[in-house]
Scaffold this motif. Structure first.
Motif, PDB file in Angstrom:
ATOM      1  N   VAL A  61     -84.293  -8.266   6.115  1.00 24.99           N
ATOM      2  CA  VAL A  61     -83.835  -8.373   7.504  1.00 24.99           C
ATOM      3  C   VAL A  61     -82.512  -7.639   7.695  1.00 24.99           C
ATOM      4  O   VAL A  61     -82.327  -6.926   8.690  1.00 24.99           O
ATOM      5  CB  VAL A  61     -83.741  -9.850   7.944  1.00 24.99           C
ATOM      6  N   ALA A  62     -81.610  -7.763   6.750  1.00 23.21           N
ATOM      7  CA  ALA A  62     -80.324  -7.065   6.870  1.00 23.21           C
ATOM      8  C   ALA A  62     -80.523  -5.551   6.913  1.00 23.21           C
ATOM      9  O   ALA A  62     -79.835  -4.855   7.668  1.00 23.21           O
ATOM     10  CB  ALA A  62     -79.409  -7.459   5.718  1.00 23.21           C
ATOM     11  N   MET A  63     -81.478  -5.056   6.163  1.00 20.40           N
ATOM     12  CA  MET A  63     -81.745  -3.617   6.167  1.00 20.40           C
ATOM     13  C   MET A  63     -82.342  -3.164   7.496  1.00 20.40           C
ATOM     14  O   MET A  63     -82.279  -1.987   7.836  1.00 20.40           O
ATOM     15  CB  MET A  63     -82.643  -3.241   4.989  1.00 20.40           C
ATOM     16  N   ALA A  64     -82.905  -4.091   8.255  1.00 19.80           N
ATOM     17  CA  ALA A  64     -83.499  -3.756   9.552  1.00 19.80           C
ATOM     18  C   ALA A  64     -82.501  -3.887  10.695  1.00 19.80           C
ATOM     19  O   ALA A  64     -82.862  -3.668  11.852  1.00 19.80           O
ATOM     20  CB  ALA A  64     -84.716  -4.659   9.808  1.00 19.80           C
ATOM     21  N   LEU A  65     -81.245  -4.223  10.405  1.00 18.94           N
ATOM     22  CA  LEU A  65     -80.240  -4.381  11.454  1.00 18.94           C
ATOM     23  C   LEU A  65     -80.157  -3.195  12.424  1.00 18.94           C
ATOM     24  O   LEU A  65     -79.939  -3.395  13.613  1.00 18.94           O
ATOM     25  CB  LEU A  65     -78.863  -4.670  10.854  1.00 18.94           C
ATOM     26  N   PRO A  66     -80.315  -1.954  11.963  1.00 22.60           N
ATOM     27  CA  PRO A  66     -80.266  -0.847  12.930  1.00 22.60           C
ATOM     28  C   PRO A  66     -81.293  -0.955  14.061  1.00 22.60           C
ATOM     29  O   PRO A  66     -81.091  -0.408  15.140  1.00 22.60           O
ATOM     30  CB  PRO A  66     -80.523   0.394  12.062  1.00 22.60           C
ATOM     31  N   PHE A  67     -82.376  -1.678  13.830  1.00 23.37           N
ATOM     32  CA  PHE A  67     -83.354  -1.882  14.900  1.00 23.37           C
ATOM     33  C   PHE A  67     -82.829  -2.848  15.958  1.00 23.37           C
ATOM     34  O   PHE A  67     -83.292  -2.849  17.089  1.00 23.37           O
ATOM     35  CB  PHE A  67     -84.677  -2.390  14.339  1.00 23.37           C
ATOM     36  N   ALA A  68     -81.886  -3.692  15.571  1.00 25.28           N
ATOM     37  CA  ALA A  68     -81.357  -4.700  16.486  1.00 25.28           C
ATOM     38  C   ALA A  68     -80.146  -4.197  17.258  1.00 25.28           C
ATOM     39  O   ALA A  68     -79.810  -4.731  18.306  1.00 25.28           O
ATOM     40  CB  ALA A  68     -80.976  -5.962  15.721  1.00 25.28           C
ATOM     41  N   ARG A  69     -79.492  -3.197  16.745  1.00 22.63           N
ATOM     42  CA  ARG A  69     -78.230  -2.747  17.362  1.00 22.63           C
ATOM     43  C   ARG A  69     -78.225  -1.277  17.623  1.00 22.63           C
ATOM     44  O   ARG A  69     -78.662  -0.468  17.017  1.00 22.63           O
ATOM     45  CB  ARG A  69     -77.068  -3.103  16.445  1.00 22.63           C
TER      46      ARG A  69
END
Length: 69
Positions: A61-69
Motif C-alpha cells: 500500500v505504501a508503494m501505491a501512495l502515488p496513486f493517492a496523491r
C-alpha cells in the motif's frame, strides 16, 4: 494524469478518480482498511519507525501512495 501498466505491459492512463479508486482497492485488499483510513494513519505518523514487514500489506500500500496523491 497518472499512468498504470495493464497485464500486457502496455501503459494506460488513469484519471484522478480512477487513481483514488485503485489506491482504495489496494488498501482494502492488502490491509483491510479504506484508502482514506490508510492515508489518515500514514499522515499521523503511525507507520514511522516500524518494520514495514511487521504489518501485513503495508509495503504494497505504501508503494501505491502515488496513486493517492
Amino acid at each position: 494524469m497518472s499512468t498504470a501498466t495493464d497485464v500486457t505491459g502496455d501503459v494506460i492512463g488513469v484519471d484522478g478518480q480512477d487513481s483514488a479508486d485503485l489506491f482504495d482497492q489496494m488498501a482494502r485488499v492488502n490491509m483491510g482498511i479504506s484508502g482514506t483510513e490508510f492515508l489518515s494513519r500514514w499522515d499521523s505518523g503511525e507507520f514511522e519507525g516500524i518494520d514495514w514487514d511487521s504489518v501485513d500489506g503495508l509495503t504494497e500500500v505504501a508503494m501505491a501512495l502515488p496513486f493517492a496523491r
